[in-house]
Design an enzyme around this catalytic site. Sequence first.
Site, PDB file in Angstrom:
ATOM      1  N   ASP A   1       0.846  -1.167  -0.010  1.00 39.14           N
ATOM      2  CA  ASP A   1      -0.190  -0.032  -0.186  1.00 39.14           C
ATOM      3  C   ASP A   1       0.804   1.283  -0.009  1.00 39.14           C
ATOM      4  O   ASP A   1       1.611   1.556   0.992  1.00 39.14           O
ATOM      5  CB  ASP A   1      -0.848  -0.127   1.293  1.00 39.14           C
TER       6      ASP A   1
ATOM      7  N   ASP B   1      -3.761   2.307  -5.356  1.00 41.21           N
ATOM      8  CA  ASP B   1      -2.561   2.317  -4.739  1.00 41.21           C
ATOM      9  C   ASP B   1      -2.340   1.249  -3.744  1.00 41.21           C
ATOM     10  O   ASP B   1      -1.460   1.244  -3.060  1.00 41.21           O
ATOM     11  CB  ASP B   1      -2.473   3.954  -3.788  1.00 41.21           C
ATOM     12  N   GLU B   2      -3.011   0.090  -3.927  1.00 43.47           N
ATOM     13  CA  GLU B   2      -2.853  -0.911  -3.033  1.00 43.47           C
ATOM     14  C   GLU B   2      -3.191  -2.322  -3.662  1.00 43.47           C
ATOM     15  O   GLU B   2      -4.261  -2.281  -4.464  1.00 43.47           O
ATOM     16  CB  GLU B   2      -3.995  -0.496  -2.182  1.00 43.47           C
TER      17      GLU B   2
HETATM   18 MG    MG Z   1      -2.396   3.781   0.215  1.00 47.21          MG
END
Ligand code: MG
Length: 399
Positions: free
Chosen positions: A13, A103-104
């Site tokens: 993350d 983003d993960e």
């Molecule tokens: Mg993040």
Amino acid sequence: VFVSPQPTVLHADLDAFYASVEQRDDPALRGRPVIVGPGVCLAASYEAKAYGVRSGMGAAAARRACPDAVFVRARFEAYTEASKAVFAIFEETSPVVEALSIDEAFLDVRGLEHIRGTPVAIARQLRSDVRERVGLPITVGLARTKFLAKVASACAKPDGLLVVMPDRELEFLHPLPVQALWGVGGKTAAKLHAAGLTTVGEVARVPETLLVEVCGRAAGRQLHALSHNRDPRRVRPRVRRRSIGSQHALGRPRRRSPEELDAVLVGLVDRVTRRMRKARRCGRTVVLRVRFGDYTRATRSRTMVRATAQTEPILATARSVLAAAMPLIETRGLTLLGIAVTNLEDNVGIQLALPLGREREAVVDAAVDDVRARFGTAAITRGVLVGRDRGIEVPLLED
Ligand SMILES: [Mg+2]
């Protein structure tokens, strides 16, 4: 159910993603509290978070919390590009990548020992690759289950790596507050607190029947399992759709009024754009599919200037494509009408567009989606569809 005996699930993350991209691209912002806006805090750097700034806060409240913060305007193209570069590293790291958001992701590194080293070595390499090649900090949690890997990364933030070894799992998990359990939001936390349960360990020590009594059957069972780190979910590589579409069979060919066809089109566009928004995708090309009276098929398409998931521009484009196809439809008859949107990209701005109040239509779309999510699809229908037969729905095969 197979659960790996060793920690092989990575939860990776990026830290304060948008704010980190801004700090990467402007050295003057490094080490300073940065808030990405405008209007509302879309992301805050860790320096700003230290003052209590949180994403979703209004700009005024964020400024009160941290008067020294630098406000910067969001640059979604830069974030999309950074996300692509990071996901390319994820894909190089493991064949099993499950994207959770821009983003993960979860990565399963089981069976890669001989090629890429131990799970811990892979996690370290991943962090340094993202730092060196994309210039961004990323935190990785490594555990046997998805649930615990995600908890581990949350605990290791920012710019950290946390490995939970199998013999230390409950020792790590049990002191955490109940909110660490997957699916526990404010309401469930309040119920658990009222029952005298504030930590995961306390939840683990009561019988499942009590949890079912307090939180309901499904939630109670899940809480019981998670508090013992029982999470059978596997990392599933997510196939990214290349188009989102829907079609409507019209039965026997007969003459249809333009109003009738338009109502069908509105229904299709409505359904397709709702799915796009739910999947956080937007698209540029609208494809109209028709099947004529003799069951031969044709497609017509038009590409818009910019990608969108909004109902109105997609409907306008679909209408113009349909209008251009009308002479053909009138001579050959119509037995099926379909709409698909292709040239899809991640809609990083969609949930962000709302608090900005920039686009009234996006707000309307979101409100309609919300009512339907809560009360069912039939709860709201666009004016033109009232009283119309919605026909037989056939799922459109993806391209
Ligand atoms: Mg993040």
